[in-house]
Design a protein around this motif. Structure first.
Motif, PDB file in Angstrom:
ATOM      1  N   PHE A   1      -0.115   8.453  -8.730  1.00 57.36           N
ATOM      2  CA  PHE A   1       0.005   8.815  -7.321  1.00 57.36           C
ATOM      3  C   PHE A   1       1.139   9.805  -7.104  1.00 57.36           C
TER       4      PHE A   1
ATOM      5  N   ARG B   1       5.876   4.561   2.495  1.00 59.26           N
ATOM      6  CA  ARG B   1       6.245   5.852   3.090  1.00 59.26           C
ATOM      7  C   ARG B   1       7.711   5.952   3.543  1.00 59.26           C
TER       8      ARG B   1
ATOM      9  N   THR C   1      11.532  12.459  -2.222  1.00 64.36           N
ATOM     10  CA  THR C   1      11.250  12.250  -3.635  1.00 64.36           C
ATOM     11  C   THR C   1      12.490  12.565  -4.467  1.00 64.36           C
TER      12      THR C   1
ATOM     13  N   ILE D   1       0.948  12.225  -3.969  1.00 62.55           N
ATOM     14  CA  ILE D   1       0.887  11.773  -2.579  1.00 62.55           C
ATOM     15  C   ILE D   1       1.959  12.477  -1.755  1.00 62.55           C
ATOM     16  N   ASP D   2       1.726  12.532  -0.469  1.00 55.58           N
ATOM     17  CA  ASP D   2       2.649  13.200   0.444  1.00 55.58           C
ATOM     18  C   ASP D   2       3.793  12.244   0.788  1.00 55.58           C
ATOM     19  N   ALA D   3       4.915  12.394   0.095  1.00 55.24           N
ATOM     20  CA  ALA D   3       6.082  11.541   0.335  1.00 55.24           C
ATOM     21  C   ALA D   3       7.172  12.345   1.021  1.00 55.24           C
TER      22      ALA D   3
ATOM     23  N   GLU E   1      -4.359  -0.135  -4.044  1.00 52.04           N
ATOM     24  CA  GLU E   1      -5.089   1.124  -4.092  1.00 52.04           C
ATOM     25  C   GLU E   1      -6.124   1.047  -5.213  1.00 52.04           C
TER      26      GLU E   1
ATOM     27  N   SER F   1       0.847  -1.193   0.000  1.00 51.41           N
ATOM     28  CA  SER F   1       0.000   0.000   0.000  1.00 51.41           C
ATOM     29  C   SER F   1       0.882   1.243   0.000  1.00 51.41           C
ATOM     30  N   LEU F   2       0.274   2.386  -0.217  1.00 50.41           N
ATOM     31  CA  LEU F   2       1.021   3.648  -0.161  1.00 50.41           C
ATOM     32  C   LEU F   2       1.626   3.858   1.226  1.00 50.41           C
ATOM     33  N   LYS F   3       0.927   3.408   2.252  1.00 49.18           N
ATOM     34  CA  LYS F   3       1.438   3.535   3.616  1.00 49.18           C
ATOM     35  C   LYS F   3       2.714   2.720   3.792  1.00 49.18           C
TER      36      LYS F   3
ATOM     37  N   LYS G   1      10.602   7.966  -3.029  1.00 50.17           N
ATOM     38  CA  LYS G   1       9.713   7.837  -4.184  1.00 50.17           C
ATOM     39  C   LYS G   1      10.418   8.403  -5.419  1.00 50.17           C
TER      40      LYS G   1
END
Length: 309
Positions: A224, A202, A232, A227-229, A274, A197-199, A206
């Motif tokens: 995506f 984290r 990056t 998303i808040d990464a 997702e 998952s994206l979680k 990314k």
């Protein structure tokens, strides 16, 4: 006007293409093995016939005008179709084939391109695989530099990109839908799971592809991107992104289509848990008739989609 345009020769169109590619009358004349005055005269004759300037001339070199850019696209299409016709029914001295694809950074588009060259490449050809930014793909197809542009639509970008297609007189043709996957190095801690998952992602960097002044979720190569990464990294080519996956335990989100790759098997893909789909497709100019090479390449792409899910 129509009678004058019809009088243009295939040779004059080849002259135009050479000048545009070289950005210099002198260099184009050398590549064509003719004198610069002869080439300049031929270009001016075409401009008189069509009634507008195809090139801007300055001390810095030669660049296409807006109308010239559009005209050149049609010229490329005419020359390409003639090359294909002559390859089938002409003699052994026919000119080079030309085929160009602009695409987002997908391994399967490169693999399909290799297959196309092996099947259709003659002794002489000029094939181009241009892995580039999303906005450039649209521009390349609009200007008829590229026969096809390969990209994706999702819930996140459909509205913006569809409007962009309309502004540029190009149209999207769907090939297949896939579930987004995460690409990781073989042996990454997350490869112990069947999906992620994206979680779960984290803690890891990314990775994405640079989009220049069009840096936004709408032009990104994964749905995506917004998303808040915490960390990056953006790069410009697939080789760099794979090195970062291996060296930094980074990840990227893509189609999950990972055919037998051209260089090794260090990368694996896992389904992303997702609710999203990626619709892979190609863009062409509105009403554009596909060449034999375009149809063959599209068929090869579809086969990768059939094997994906």
């Amino acid at each position: 006007m129509r009678g004058e345009v019809d009088s243009m020769t295939l040779q004059q169109l080849r002259y135009l293409i050479a000048v545009a590619e070289k950005g210099s009358m002198t260099e184009a004349a050398k590549s064509l093995f003719i004198s610069q005055p002869s080439l300049s005269s031929a270009i001016k004759e075409v401009e008189r016939n069509v009634g507008f300037r195809i090139f801007n001339r300055s001390r810095a070199g030669i660049t296409l005008t807006a109308k010239g850019m559009e005209f050149l696209g049609y010229a490329r299409q005419v020359v390409q179709q003639m090359d294909i016709l002559e390859s089938k029914y002409g003699d052994a001295s026919t000119p080079k084939q030309r085929f160009c694809v602009s695409t987002q950074h997908y391994t399967f588009t490169a693999n399909a391109f290799v297959e196309l060259v092996k099947e259709y490449g003659r002794e002489q050809y000029d094939f181009v695989l241009n892995e580039t930014q999303t906005h450039r793909i649209i521009e390349d197809v609009r200007n008829r530099f590229s026969d096809l542009g390969i990209l994706y639509l999702s819930h996140a970008n459909t509205r913006v990109l569809t409007a962009e297609f309309a502004r540029n007189d190009v149209e999207f043709h769907a090939l297949f839908d896939v579930r987004p996957h995460v690409f990781l190095r073989k042996g990454h801690p997350l490869t112990q799971s069947e999906h992620v998952s994206l979680k779960d992602l984290r803690p890891y960097p990314k990775l994405g592809f640079v989009q220049g002044r069009y840096e936004s979720a709408n032009y990104a190569e994964d749905p995506f991107n917004g998303i808040d990464a915490d960390r990056t990294i953006h790069v410009s080519d697939r080789a760099a992104i794979e090195n970062l996956m291996i060296g930094l335990d980074g990840y990227t989100i893509a189609t999950g289509i990972l055919p037998n790759r051209l260089h090794g098997n260090d990368i694996v893909s896992l389904p992303l848990d997702e609710d999203e789909r990626m619709r892979i497709g190609y863009i062409t100019n509105k009403g554009q008739m596909l060449s034999e090479l375009s149809e063959a390449y599209i068929d090869k792409l579809r086969r990768y989609g059939d094997d994906a899910e």
